[in-house]
Design a protein around this motif. Structure first.
Motif, PDB file in Angstrom:
ATOM      1  N   PHE A  33      -4.353  10.731 -10.908  1.00 56.32           N
ATOM      2  CA  PHE A  33      -5.038   9.803 -10.023  1.00 56.32           C
ATOM      3  C   PHE A  33      -4.499   8.377 -10.163  1.00 56.32           C
ATOM      4  N   LEU A  34      -4.430   7.862 -11.392  1.00 52.51           N
ATOM      5  CA  LEU A  34      -3.954   6.487 -11.590  1.00 52.51           C
ATOM      6  C   LEU A  34      -2.491   6.303 -11.175  1.00 52.51           C
ATOM      7  N   PRO A  35      -1.567   7.208 -11.602  1.00 47.32           N
ATOM      8  CA  PRO A  35      -0.184   7.040 -11.107  1.00 47.32           C
ATOM      9  C   PRO A  35      -0.071   7.087  -9.587  1.00 47.32           C
ATOM     10  N   MET A  36      -0.827   7.972  -8.947  1.00 53.85           N
ATOM     11  CA  MET A  36      -0.779   8.060  -7.487  1.00 53.85           C
ATOM     12  C   MET A  36      -1.364   6.806  -6.846  1.00 53.85           C
ATOM     13  N   ALA A  37      -2.447   6.290  -7.435  1.00 52.29           N
ATOM     14  CA  ALA A  37      -3.065   5.073  -6.896  1.00 52.29           C
ATOM     15  C   ALA A  37      -2.113   3.887  -7.001  1.00 52.29           C
ATOM     16  N   PHE A  38      -1.440   3.748  -8.154  1.00 51.28           N
ATOM     17  CA  PHE A  38      -0.494   2.646  -8.322  1.00 51.28           C
ATOM     18  C   PHE A  38       0.726   2.826  -7.416  1.00 51.28           C
ATOM     19  N   THR A  39       1.150   4.079  -7.192  1.00 55.75           N
ATOM     20  CA  THR A  39       2.277   4.329  -6.285  1.00 55.75           C
ATOM     21  C   THR A  39       1.932   3.897  -4.867  1.00 55.75           C
ATOM     22  N   VAL A  40       0.734   4.265  -4.407  1.00 56.86           N
ATOM     23  CA  VAL A  40       0.303   3.874  -3.068  1.00 56.86           C
ATOM     24  C   VAL A  40       0.185   2.357  -2.975  1.00 56.86           C
ATOM     25  N   TRP A  41      -0.336   1.734  -4.018  1.00 59.65           N
ATOM     26  CA  TRP A  41      -0.555   0.286  -4.000  1.00 59.65           C
ATOM     27  C   TRP A  41       0.748  -0.496  -4.047  1.00 59.65           C
ATOM     28  N   LEU A  42       1.657  -0.069  -4.952  1.00 57.11           N
ATOM     29  CA  LEU A  42       2.876  -0.839  -5.193  1.00 57.11           C
ATOM     30  C   LEU A  42       4.048  -0.414  -4.323  1.00 57.11           C
ATOM     31  N   LYS A  43       4.004   0.788  -3.747  1.00 58.52           N
ATOM     32  CA  LYS A  43       5.127   1.281  -2.940  1.00 58.52           C
ATOM     33  C   LYS A  43       4.792   1.336  -1.453  1.00 58.52           C
ATOM     34  N   TYR A  44       3.712   2.021  -1.118  1.00 56.34           N
ATOM     35  CA  TYR A  44       3.424   2.268   0.293  1.00 56.34           C
ATOM     36  C   TYR A  44       2.662   1.117   0.949  1.00 56.34           C
ATOM     37  N   TYR A  45       1.810   0.444   0.204  1.00 57.17           N
ATOM     38  CA  TYR A  45       1.094  -0.691   0.786  1.00 57.17           C
ATOM     39  C   TYR A  45       2.050  -1.794   1.245  1.00 57.17           C
ATOM     40  N   PRO A  46       3.090  -2.165   0.455  1.00 58.44           N
ATOM     41  CA  PRO A  46       4.038  -3.171   0.965  1.00 58.44           C
ATOM     42  C   PRO A  46       4.761  -2.746   2.237  1.00 58.44           C
ATOM     43  N   ILE A  47       4.995  -1.431   2.400  1.00 56.81           N
ATOM     44  CA  ILE A  47       5.666  -0.964   3.614  1.00 56.81           C
ATOM     45  C   ILE A  47       4.789  -1.221   4.842  1.00 56.81           C
ATOM     46  N   PHE A  48       3.539  -0.804   4.761  1.00 54.29           N
ATOM     47  CA  PHE A  48       2.621  -1.021   5.882  1.00 54.29           C
ATOM     48  C   PHE A  48       2.339  -2.511   6.070  1.00 54.29           C
ATOM     49  N   SER A  49       2.323  -3.255   4.961  1.00 57.09           N
ATOM     50  CA  SER A  49       2.108  -4.698   5.059  1.00 57.09           C
ATOM     51  C   SER A  49       3.272  -5.374   5.769  1.00 57.09           C
ATOM     52  N   ALA A  50       4.502  -4.916   5.491  1.00 57.47           N
ATOM     53  CA  ALA A  50       5.676  -5.488   6.154  1.00 57.47           C
ATOM     54  C   ALA A  50       5.631  -5.229   7.660  1.00 57.47           C
ATOM     55  N   PHE A  51       5.241  -4.021   8.040  1.00 58.94           N
ATOM     56  CA  PHE A  51       5.128  -3.726   9.483  1.00 58.94           C
ATOM     57  C   PHE A  51       4.038  -4.587  10.126  1.00 58.94           C
ATOM     58  N   TYR A  52       2.943  -4.781   9.415  1.00 57.89           N
ATOM     59  CA  TYR A  52       1.844  -5.608   9.942  1.00 57.89           C
ATOM     60  C   TYR A  52       2.295  -7.059  10.128  1.00 57.89           C
ATOM     61  N   ILE A  53       2.996  -7.610   9.120  1.00 53.16           N
ATOM     62  CA  ILE A  53       3.457  -8.999   9.194  1.00 53.16           C
ATOM     63  C   ILE A  53       4.491  -9.173  10.299  1.00 53.16           C
ATOM     64  N   SER A  54       5.313  -8.114  10.551  1.00 53.11           N
ATOM     65  CA  SER A  54       6.357  -8.220  11.573  1.00 53.11           C
ATOM     66  C   SER A  54       5.789  -8.388  12.976  1.00 53.11           C
ATOM     67  N   LEU A  55       4.494  -8.143  13.162  1.00 52.33           N
ATOM     68  CA  LEU A  55       3.861  -8.282  14.476  1.00 52.33           C
ATOM     69  C   LEU A  55       3.271  -9.670  14.694  1.00 52.33           C
ATOM     70  N   PHE A  56       3.474 -10.580  13.721  1.00 55.01           N
ATOM     71  CA  PHE A  56       2.881 -11.910  13.813  1.00 55.01           C
ATOM     72  C   PHE A  56       3.953 -12.978  13.626  1.00 55.01           C
ATOM     73  N   LYS A  57       3.684 -14.143  14.176  1.00 52.27           N
ATOM     74  CA  LYS A  57       4.441 -15.342  13.787  1.00 52.27           C
ATOM     75  C   LYS A  57       3.739 -15.844  12.539  1.00 52.27           C
ATOM     76  N   TYR A  58       4.171 -15.308  11.405  1.00 49.16           N
ATOM     77  CA  TYR A  58       3.374 -15.387  10.190  1.00 49.16           C
ATOM     78  C   TYR A  58       3.246 -16.825   9.692  1.00 49.16           C
ATOM     79  N   ASP A  59       2.021 -17.174   9.346  1.00 49.27           N
ATOM     80  CA  ASP A  59       1.713 -18.493   8.801  1.00 49.27           C
ATOM     81  C   ASP A  59       1.158 -18.297   7.393  1.00 49.27           C
ATOM     82  N   PRO A  60       1.927 -18.627   6.350  1.00 48.35           N
ATOM     83  CA  PRO A  60       1.441 -18.392   4.981  1.00 48.35           C
ATOM     84  C   PRO A  60       0.224 -19.239   4.614  1.00 48.35           C
ATOM     85  N   ILE A  61      -0.002 -20.347   5.330  1.00 46.41           N
ATOM     86  CA  ILE A  61      -1.161 -21.200   5.026  1.00 46.41           C
ATOM     87  C   ILE A  61      -2.435 -20.600   5.622  1.00 46.41           C
TER      88      ILE A  61
END
Length: 306
Positions: A33-61
């Motif tokens: 459970f813990l290895p799978m949770a960390f894999t999803v958090w550290l590997k797959y979440y950044p992938i979906f986050s990158a696709f989400y950010i690519s749809l915006f004129k991203y403002d870090p502020i």
């Protein structure tokens, strides 16, 4: 009376078949459970986050900024510099396959034929792999130096003209990939271990049937180490498509963008242009291309095995 007590104790300590089966099914999931949770958090979440950010004129502020849909992708596809970076990436891939994929295989085949100096040469092959990348780049930048580098001294010794190696757009890619030929000792050892893992019975039977020399390599050795060749091919494609550190440390993507890979394009989009939407869009496209190439390789491998 004592016999009844003993039977009761036995029954009390006997596990129920249903509970044992349940524990057997649940225990692996609890451990993973813990290895799978960390894999999803550290590997797959950044992938979906990158696709989400690519749809915006991203403002870090004030994240995520203004929604623009696929505008980042369309603007990126209209940039000539973006397509030049793809061209450079595929040229690097071709050079990597020719110089750092096939040559180590040939070296391993020749090394396997040696009897006396095999252990000594395997040690010499692995030593360059122990040198950190940054140190290796410093050494090779000194070798490629146009004024006092060893490369120009060798060229002049054979009567050639000195070259501006890392400053020449036509030579910089070769100069970046070539050190991998000498520093690819780990790949040589992986091939060598796979070759030496081929059954001696098969080798002896082939020798008795007259299958020696190149026939033995083509019909016996290569088919039996195809799994290792396939793995190294996939890793070579993936690592080259993501190449960033070596071209950046050698020439920072220059001269005139001749060594700018997709990795450097994404790095510059994030750190120089501060355009997080474009950088994320380029990351998503690179992921899709690498996934497509990997799936094609796996498909061809399955078709050959069938």
């Amino acid at each position: 009376m004592s016999a009844k007590m003993s039977t009761k104790k036995k029954k009390s300590f006997t596990a129920k078949p249903g509970s044992y089966t349940f524990r057997k099914k649940v225990t692996p999931w609890c451990i993973l459970f813990l290895p799978m949770a960390f894999t999803v958090w550290l590997k797959y979440y950044p992938i979906f986050s990158a696709f989400y950010i690519s749809l915006f004129k991203y403002d870090p502020i004030n994240p995520p900024g203004r929604f623009v849909g696929l505008k980042n992708y369309l603007e990126m596809f209209q940039m000539q510099f973006y397509w030049d970076s793809w061209k450079n990436t595929f040229i690097f891939l071709m050079l990597q396959l020719c110089m750092c994929f096939f040559i180590p295989l040939i070296q391993a085949l020749l090394l396997n034929e040696l009897i006396k100096l095999q252990k000594c040469l395997t040690t010499l092959y692995i030593l360059p792999a122990l040198i950190p990348t940054s140190v290796n780049v410093i050494i090779w930048k000194w070798i490629w130096h146009p004024d006092y580098g060893v490369a120009n001294q060798i060229v002049q010794f054979f009567g050639g003209e000195p070259q501006t190696w890392l400053s020449d757009p036509n030579l910089v890619k070769f100069c970046i990939i070539f050190p991998g030929v000498l520093g690819g000792g780990l790949t040589v050892l992986l091939y060598l271990s796979a070759i030496q893992g081929v059954s001696t019975d098969i080798m002896e039977s082939a020798a008795l049937d007259g299958c020696t020399g190149f026939k033995k390599i083509i019909h016996i050795i290569l088919p039996n180490i195809s799994f290792m060749i396939f793995i190294q091919l996939i890793m070579c494609v993936i690592t080259t498509m993501q190449m960033l550190d070596a071209p950046y440390m050698y020439a920072s993507g220059g001269p005139s963008g001749a060594s700018t890979t997709q990795g450097i394009f994404i790095y510059n989009a994030f750190n120089q242009d501060l355009n997080y939407g474009r950088g994320s869009a380029a990351s998503v496209v690179l992921l899709i291309v690498i996934a497509a190439l990997t799936m094609m390789q796996m498909h061809f491998e399955k078709s050959e095995n069938n």
